[in-house]
Design a protein around this motif. Structure first.
Motif, short mmCIF file in Angstrom:
data_model
loop_
_atom_site.label_atom_id
_atom_site.label_comp_id
_atom_site.label_asym_id
_atom_site.label_seq_id
_atom_site.Cartn_x
_atom_site.Cartn_y
_atom_site.Cartn_z
N GLU A 259 0.96 -1.18 -0.07
CA GLU A 259 0.02 0.12 0.11
C GLU A 259 0.74 1.26 0.09
O GLU A 259 0.33 2.14 -0.55
N LYS A 260 1.85 1.06 0.57
CA LYS A 260 2.67 2.41 0.75
C LYS A 260 3.45 2.77 -0.58
O LYS A 260 3.59 3.81 -1.21
N THR A 261 3.80 1.53 -1.38
CA THR A 261 4.14 1.93 -2.60
C THR A 261 3.05 2.58 -3.91
O THR A 261 3.30 3.20 -4.37
N VAL A 262 1.81 1.86 -3.29
CA VAL A 262 0.60 2.46 -4.18
C VAL A 262 0.60 3.83 -3.82
O VAL A 262 0.29 4.93 -4.61
N LYS A 263 0.50 4.37 -2.53
CA LYS A 263 0.24 5.83 -2.17
C LYS A 263 1.55 6.67 -3.07
O LYS A 263 1.21 7.91 -3.30
N ILE A 264 2.81 5.95 -3.22
CA ILE A 264 3.79 6.96 -3.88
C ILE A 264 3.51 7.04 -5.32
O ILE A 264 3.76 8.10 -5.84
N TYR A 265 3.04 6.00 -5.87
CA TYR A 265 2.53 5.81 -7.28
C TYR A 265 1.30 7.05 -7.57
O TYR A 265 1.38 7.61 -8.42
N VAL A 266 0.34 7.08 -6.48
CA VAL A 266 -0.74 7.82 -6.61
C VAL A 266 -0.14 9.33 -6.55
O VAL A 266 -0.70 10.35 -7.46
N SER A 267 0.66 9.57 -5.60
CA SER A 267 1.24 10.97 -5.33
C SER A 267 1.85 11.49 -6.60
O SER A 267 1.90 12.44 -7.06
N SER A 268 2.61 10.71 -7.07
CA SER A 268 3.33 11.09 -8.44
C SER A 268 2.57 11.05 -9.72
O SER A 268 2.64 12.28 -10.41
N ILE A 269 1.38 10.55 -9.65
CA ILE A 269 0.41 10.33 -10.72
C ILE A 269 -0.38 11.77 -10.54
O ILE A 269 -0.33 13.07 -11.71
N LEU A 270 -0.45 12.22 -9.09
CA LEU A 270 -1.30 13.81 -9.01
C LEU A 270 -0.41 14.81 -9.37
O LEU A 270 -0.73 15.89 -10.25
N ARG A 271 0.79 14.58 -9.02
CA ARG A 271 1.80 15.69 -9.24
C ARG A 271 1.94 15.79 -10.82
O ARG A 271 2.11 16.85 -11.22
N THR A 272 2.00 14.96 -11.57
CA THR A 272 2.35 14.80 -12.83
C THR A 272 1.23 15.47 -13.56
O THR A 272 1.26 16.25 -14.46
N LEU A 273 -0.01 14.92 -13.29
CA LEU A 273 -1.07 15.43 -13.89
C LEU A 273 -1.52 16.80 -13.62
O LEU A 273 -2.62 17.48 -13.90
N GLU A 274 -0.77 17.28 -12.43
CA GLU A 274 -1.19 18.69 -11.84
C GLU A 274 -2.70 18.73 -11.48
O GLU A 274 -3.25 19.73 -11.60
N VAL A 275 -3.25 17.83 -10.73
CA VAL A 275 -4.50 17.69 -9.94
C VAL A 275 -4.53 17.67 -8.60
O VAL A 275 -3.35 16.98 -8.26
N GLU A 276 -5.54 17.80 -7.89
CA GLU A 276 -5.22 18.08 -6.17
C GLU A 276 -5.73 16.78 -5.72
O GLU A 276 -5.14 16.17 -4.50
N ASP A 277 -6.39 15.82 -6.40
CA ASP A 277 -6.85 14.51 -5.71
C ASP A 277 -7.24 13.47 -6.72
O ASP A 277 -6.95 13.68 -8.05
N ARG A 278 -7.33 12.31 -6.22
CA ARG A 278 -7.64 11.08 -7.01
C ARG A 278 -8.91 11.48 -7.91
O ARG A 278 -9.11 10.68 -9.38
N THR A 279 -10.03 11.78 -7.53
CA THR A 279 -11.15 12.09 -8.28
C THR A 279 -10.63 12.80 -9.50
O THR A 279 -11.16 12.57 -10.71
N ASN A 280 -10.07 13.96 -9.36
CA ASN A 280 -9.61 14.75 -10.81
C ASN A 280 -8.70 14.00 -11.66
O ASN A 280 -8.71 14.35 -12.68
N ALA A 281 -7.71 13.39 -10.83
CA ALA A 281 -7.19 12.31 -11.83
C ALA A 281 -7.86 11.58 -12.74
O ALA A 281 -7.45 11.39 -13.80
N VAL A 282 -8.74 10.88 -12.21
CA VAL A 282 -9.52 10.16 -12.75
C VAL A 282 -10.43 10.72 -14.05
O VAL A 282 -10.46 10.20 -14.96
N LEU A 283 -10.79 12.05 -13.40
CA LEU A 283 -11.66 12.76 -14.49
C LEU A 283 -10.78 13.20 -15.75
O LEU A 283 -11.21 13.30 -16.92
#
Length: 210
Positions: free
Chosen positions: A176-200
């Motif tokens: 799960e720790k690794t998942v959180k790292i990937y999610v944080s990286s995705i949000l940062r790269t896509l320049e969005v604030e949260d998971r919902t906006n990353a999915v959108l």
């Protein structure tokens, strides 16, 4: 700061207002009923956020139009996902979409999110929105090269399917720790604030089809 609640007078309304005051002791909460529509319009200058219970026996569209014209934050509260106005209200891009059964922590998070200038959509409502959007835009496009790593694309795809961190970790055989790292990286790269906006973002760009 004052938050207004538009809801039919009842013991449940009194309990909700009392609960909100205990959660936000520095914020003033005022309850209005259908009979207070004129007063609600006259009080708009002192209101920061208006929460509208859609079970209130009145034409909420008039209030929404008026408060939107005054650039005041608006949240609507659904008691059922079968509400015929759900999709039309989603198109209005309001500040919040609440759903019955929210726990204290979720309600606190929702209101604080809106106060901080962000948008809150309850997960139940958000999933309906994503499914509807997917049906209208069901042709995937090639994903851009070099934006995310292979593993990050895999994580993002699972996010679009509604997977939680624990489920993603189990599916990809990672922690799960690794998942959180990937999610944080995705949000940062896509320049969005949260998971919902990353999915959108992923759905709007047609990177995945649900």
């Amino acid at each position: 700061m004052r938050i207004a609640l538009l809801k039919e007078p009842s013991l449940m309304r009194d309990i909700l207002v009392h609960e909100l005051k205990s959660l936000f002791p520095t914020i003033e909460f005022t309850a209005y009923g259908p009979e207070d529509q004129e007063t609600l319009q006259n009080d708009y200058e002192s209101i920061t956020l208006l929460i509208i219970d859609l079970d209130t026996n009145m034409d909420e569209s008039t209030i929404i139009d008026f408060y939107k014209s005054q650039n005041i934050k608006i949240a609507v509260w659904f008691s059922t996902l079968d509400n015929p106005d759900l999709f039309n209200l989603l198109k209005l891009n309001l500040n919040g979409y609440f759903f019955n059964g929210m726990e204290k922590e979720e309600l606190t998070y929702a209101i604080q999110t809106i106060i901080n200038g962000k948008r809150y959509v309850h997960p139940e409502i958000n999933q309906i929105f994503l499914n509807d959007y997917s049906r209208l835009h069901n042709h995937a496009k090639p994903r851009p090269v070099g934006v995310l790593s292979k593993r990050e694309w895999e994580v993002l795809e699972l996010l679009t399917k509604g997977y939680k961190n624990q489920e993603i970790a189990k599916f990809l055989f990672i922690t799960e720790k690794t998942v959180k790292i990937y999610v944080s990286s995705i949000l940062r790269t896509l320049e969005v604030e949260d998971r919902t906006n990353a999915v959108l973002t992923a759905i709007r760009n047609k990177w995945f089809v649900l």
